[in-house]
Design an enzyme around this catalytic site. Sequence first.
Site, PDB file in Angstrom:
ATOM      1  N   CYS A  53      31.407 -15.308  18.195  1.00  0.00           N
ATOM      2  CA  CYS A  53      32.822 -15.688  18.125  1.00  0.00           C
ATOM      3  C   CYS A  53      33.468 -15.729  19.532  1.00  0.00           C
ATOM      4  O   CYS A  53      33.186 -16.658  20.276  1.00  0.00           O
ATOM      5  CB  CYS A  53      33.539 -14.761  17.152  1.00  0.00           C
ATOM      6  SG  CYS A  53      35.060 -15.459  16.529  1.00  0.00           S
ATOM      7  N   ARG A  89      39.266 -16.131  12.843  1.00  0.00           N
ATOM      8  CA  ARG A  89      39.886 -16.941  13.916  1.00  0.00           C
ATOM      9  C   ARG A  89      38.788 -17.533  14.813  1.00  0.00           C
ATOM     10  O   ARG A  89      38.784 -17.399  16.034  1.00  0.00           O
ATOM     11  CB  ARG A  89      40.868 -16.104  14.725  1.00  0.00           C
ATOM     12  CG  ARG A  89      42.193 -15.936  13.998  1.00  0.00           C
ATOM     13  CD  ARG A  89      43.317 -15.532  14.917  1.00  0.00           C
ATOM     14  NE  ARG A  89      42.930 -14.399  15.719  1.00  0.00           N
ATOM     15  CZ  ARG A  89      43.144 -14.276  17.020  1.00  0.00           C
ATOM     16  NH1 ARG A  89      43.772 -15.219  17.681  1.00  0.00           N
ATOM     17  NH2 ARG A  89      42.774 -13.213  17.679  1.00  0.00           N
ATOM     18  N   HIS A 109      30.419 -13.717  12.500  1.00  0.00           N
ATOM     19  CA  HIS A 109      30.151 -12.313  12.850  1.00  0.00           C
ATOM     20  C   HIS A 109      29.043 -11.683  12.007  1.00  0.00           C
ATOM     21  O   HIS A 109      29.337 -10.960  11.059  1.00  0.00           O
ATOM     22  CB  HIS A 109      31.421 -11.483  12.625  1.00  0.00           C
ATOM     23  CG  HIS A 109      32.536 -11.783  13.553  1.00  0.00           C
ATOM     24  ND1 HIS A 109      32.730 -11.092  14.731  1.00  0.00           N
ATOM     25  CD2 HIS A 109      33.528 -12.686  13.480  1.00  0.00           C
ATOM     26  CE1 HIS A 109      33.794 -11.572  15.346  1.00  0.00           C
ATOM     27  NE2 HIS A 109      34.299 -12.534  14.606  1.00  0.00           N
ATOM     28  N   GLU A 145      27.480  -9.119  12.590  1.00  0.00           N
ATOM     29  CA  GLU A 145      27.607  -7.647  12.665  1.00  0.00           C
ATOM     30  C   GLU A 145      28.568  -7.093  11.615  1.00  0.00           C
ATOM     31  O   GLU A 145      28.644  -5.891  11.422  1.00  0.00           O
ATOM     32  CB  GLU A 145      28.026  -7.224  14.085  1.00  0.00           C
ATOM     33  CG  GLU A 145      29.486  -7.418  14.449  1.00  0.00           C
ATOM     34  CD  GLU A 145      29.888  -8.873  14.750  1.00  0.00           C
ATOM     35  OE1 GLU A 145      29.060  -9.796  14.553  1.00  0.00           O
ATOM     36  OE2 GLU A 145      31.047  -9.071  15.162  1.00  0.00           O
TER      37      GLU A 145
HETATM   38  N1  GLN Z   1      40.158 -16.120  18.300  1.00  0.00           N
HETATM   39  C1  GLN Z   1      39.435 -15.288  19.202  1.00  0.00           C
HETATM   40  C2  GLN Z   1      39.432 -15.894  20.594  1.00  0.00           C
HETATM   41  O1  GLN Z   1      39.801 -16.993  20.764  1.00  0.00           O
HETATM   42  C3  GLN Z   1      38.018 -15.063  18.749  1.00  0.00           C
HETATM   43  C4  GLN Z   1      38.035 -14.331  17.433  1.00  0.00           C
HETATM   44  C5  GLN Z   1      36.866 -13.439  17.194  1.00  0.00           C
HETATM   45  O2  GLN Z   1      36.082 -13.129  18.085  1.00  0.00           O
HETATM   46  N2  GLN Z   1      36.776 -12.977  15.976  1.00  0.00           N
HETATM   47  O3  GLN Z   1      39.047 -15.263  21.501  1.00  0.00           O
END
Ligand code: GLN
Length: 196
Positions: free
Chosen positions: A80, A137, A172, A174
């Site tokens: 992410c 996100r 994710h 994890e």
């Molecule tokens: N929205 C976050 C970012 O732009 C990433 C979100 C996440 O790692 N769960 O950094």
Amino acid sequence: MIKIGVLSLQGSVVEHMNSFSRISGVTAFEVKTAQDLDDISGLVLPGGESTTIGKLLKDFGLNAPVITKAKSGMPLWGTCAGMILMAKEISNESCTHLGLMDISVSRNAYGSQLDSFTACACIPAISPKDIHLVFIRAPWIEKAGEAVNILATVNGRMVAAQQENMLATSFHPELTEDLSFHKYFADMCKSYREQY
Ligand code: GLN
């Protein structure tokens, strides 16, 4: 024992540590300084807030050492926010962070926190069973260079990729019980250690 580092500046560090602790032959280690990079066989860049982690990477003097290690072949896995840190381009931002992987990512591509979701996908390179995926996100990959192998697509969006020693996932692993991605990364780290 394979020693895998988890970048411990911000984000879902403990969750990655817990996942690796469930894999035999692997020991996970919290990385906070450049010296901590010396004897690890791979590094995870966890999810969190990419702007914050990117700033802390610089403040802690880790930016250049991580780039050097990745370029020398050490496996790197970004989940992410970690994927955003690794990307050569962030399509909706002017800055980049480590700029290592030949992908262009769209940050917060699915919308706000409320647009977080889960999905299930078959990712043959990683596991013969369907994998439960958690998107928070999340970014998606908009473009990928020729050297990049797209491992997973969900709803028509590229969400997991590998470029040689670099692995990136929008989601994710994890945060789930499934250890397939952690085992896959541990195998990458094992091959690296055997080579060097
Ligand atoms: N929205 C976050 C970012 O732009 C990433 C979100 C996440 O790692 N769960 O950094």
